[in-house]
Design an enzyme around this catalytic site. Sequence first.
Site, PDB file in Angstrom:
ATOM      1  N   ALA A 211       0.458  -0.737   0.277  1.00 11.01           N
ATOM      2  CA  ALA A 211       0.165   0.004  -0.176  1.00 11.01           C
ATOM      3  C   ALA A 211       0.394   1.616  -0.207  1.00 11.01           C
ATOM      4  O   ALA A 211       0.469   2.100  -0.273  1.00 11.01           O
ATOM      5  CB  ALA A 211      -1.240  -0.168   1.221  1.00 11.01           C
ATOM      6  N   ALA A 212       1.989   1.438   0.228  1.00 11.15           N
ATOM      7  CA  ALA A 212       2.413   2.681   0.959  1.00 11.15           C
ATOM      8  C   ALA A 212       2.700   3.367  -0.834  1.00 11.15           C
ATOM      9  O   ALA A 212       3.114   2.563  -1.246  1.00 11.15           O
ATOM     10  CB  ALA A 212       4.013   2.253   1.344  1.00 11.15           C
TER      11      ALA A 212
ATOM     12  N   CYS B 180       3.565   0.333 -11.723  1.00 10.86           N
ATOM     13  CA  CYS B 180       4.151   1.252 -12.534  1.00 10.86           C
ATOM     14  C   CYS B 180       4.998   0.927 -13.903  1.00 10.86           C
ATOM     15  O   CYS B 180       6.049   1.678 -14.096  1.00 10.86           O
ATOM     16  CB  CYS B 180       4.783   2.324 -11.796  1.00 10.86           C
ATOM     17  SG  CYS B 180       6.076   1.978  -9.744  1.00 10.86           S
TER      18      CYS B 180
END
Length: 454
Positions: free
Chosen positions: A267-268, A388
């Site tokens: 999650a970070a 990403c």
Amino acid sequence: MTQINVREVVLDILLELSGQNEYSNILIAGVLDKYDYLDGKQKAFIKRVSEGTVERRIQLDYVLDQYLKTPVTKMKPLIRELLRMSVYQLLFMEHIPESAVCNEAVKLAKKRGFHALQGFVNGVLRNIARGRGTIVWPDGKKDFAQRLSVMYSMPLWLVAHFTKSYGEETCEKILRAFLERGTVSVRLDERLSSQEREMLLASWKASGVQAQKDPYLSYAVSLRGAEGIRSLAGYREGKFAVQDVSSMLVVEAADIRPGDTVLDVCAAPGGKALHAAVKLNDTGEVIACDVSRHKTEKIEENRARLGMENVSVRVRDARERDASYVGKADVLLADVPCSGLGVIGHKQDIKYRVTEQSLEEIKVLQKEIITNVIDYIKPGGILMYSTCTMNPGENEETVEWICETFGLEPVSMAKNLPEVFSEEAKNGMLQLLPGIHGTDGFFMAKLQKTGKKA
């Protein structure tokens, strides 16, 4: 107070980065915090020359090698970095007098103990200053890949990778986008009224920040000239969060419903988890996990600032199975570790660190994580897989492996995403590209746990 030589600060940043102990964006941000007392122009100079010298390294070395007997890569680190940062100023910062660039470089060489090389540094830089208008660049008609590599400072093998995946024209658009002066994307609190949003944008513009509404999402805004995000109006009050539009689209595609349990296993710094909490509208639960206390502290800091009470933050390693999460998630967010090729525009040194071998190695970690978390999803629940990066091996091929191994099925995202993406998103996958979509390079897939055997 001791007078600070901003060029020496840049030189020290580049020397630190040459050891590859830290990513440039993190190191530069830390240095700017250290010298926060400097005026805005000085800090802007440090940031611009440091970032620019890193992102243009291949192009700078190409120029230097035309004026050197010894290849720049074989020079002493301090002289190498001093020449690179000076050539960057000569080629890309025309408002700086060339005499100032040359003279300051000579002074730095002397100050740092290279008295014997003062004349060398001066001669090389003055020759480049005189000849910069006649530099012979690679001929794209003879070697298109070589020209792209030099002009956009991208390793040749990555030029080949992007060309193979997306074609020459799109490859060049991607590389050009990586070098554009970046904007910062923010997500406005969706609970703000339209009047409150307009007042917030007006206050940013009044402070000299260019704020542009996003074409895809009504609550997304891109900012230019916002060097101090924490000082912007509305930050402390939790009226907005820093988050790329591509990340916001993942949450939109997930179609989170009130009462859902959302589990984010990587999650970070918490962008998607906290966005999911907004979609729950004070119902349900978001469990945001990451591997270390350092990472979860960042999530907790953002959670508290944004006032999200339905989010719990926990230290968990996604590679280790936690039986208490089995069958718990209506939506599982898995933004897995990846090669990061899609965010080179923000982290320029990624392109120098990633290798063809590392692209293969990261797929092993991704599969390990998915194997451990897959049964956290309820029957009929959704896995939102995202990265990403722009690498079919980490993206489409991994999704195919997930479906074949665990029996999940792609779900169309067309009705949950802006219409411009509807055709591509019908098959449950979407690859966003810099220079094409105006976002980071980002991949997402929506997969449903059907209960069928693989």
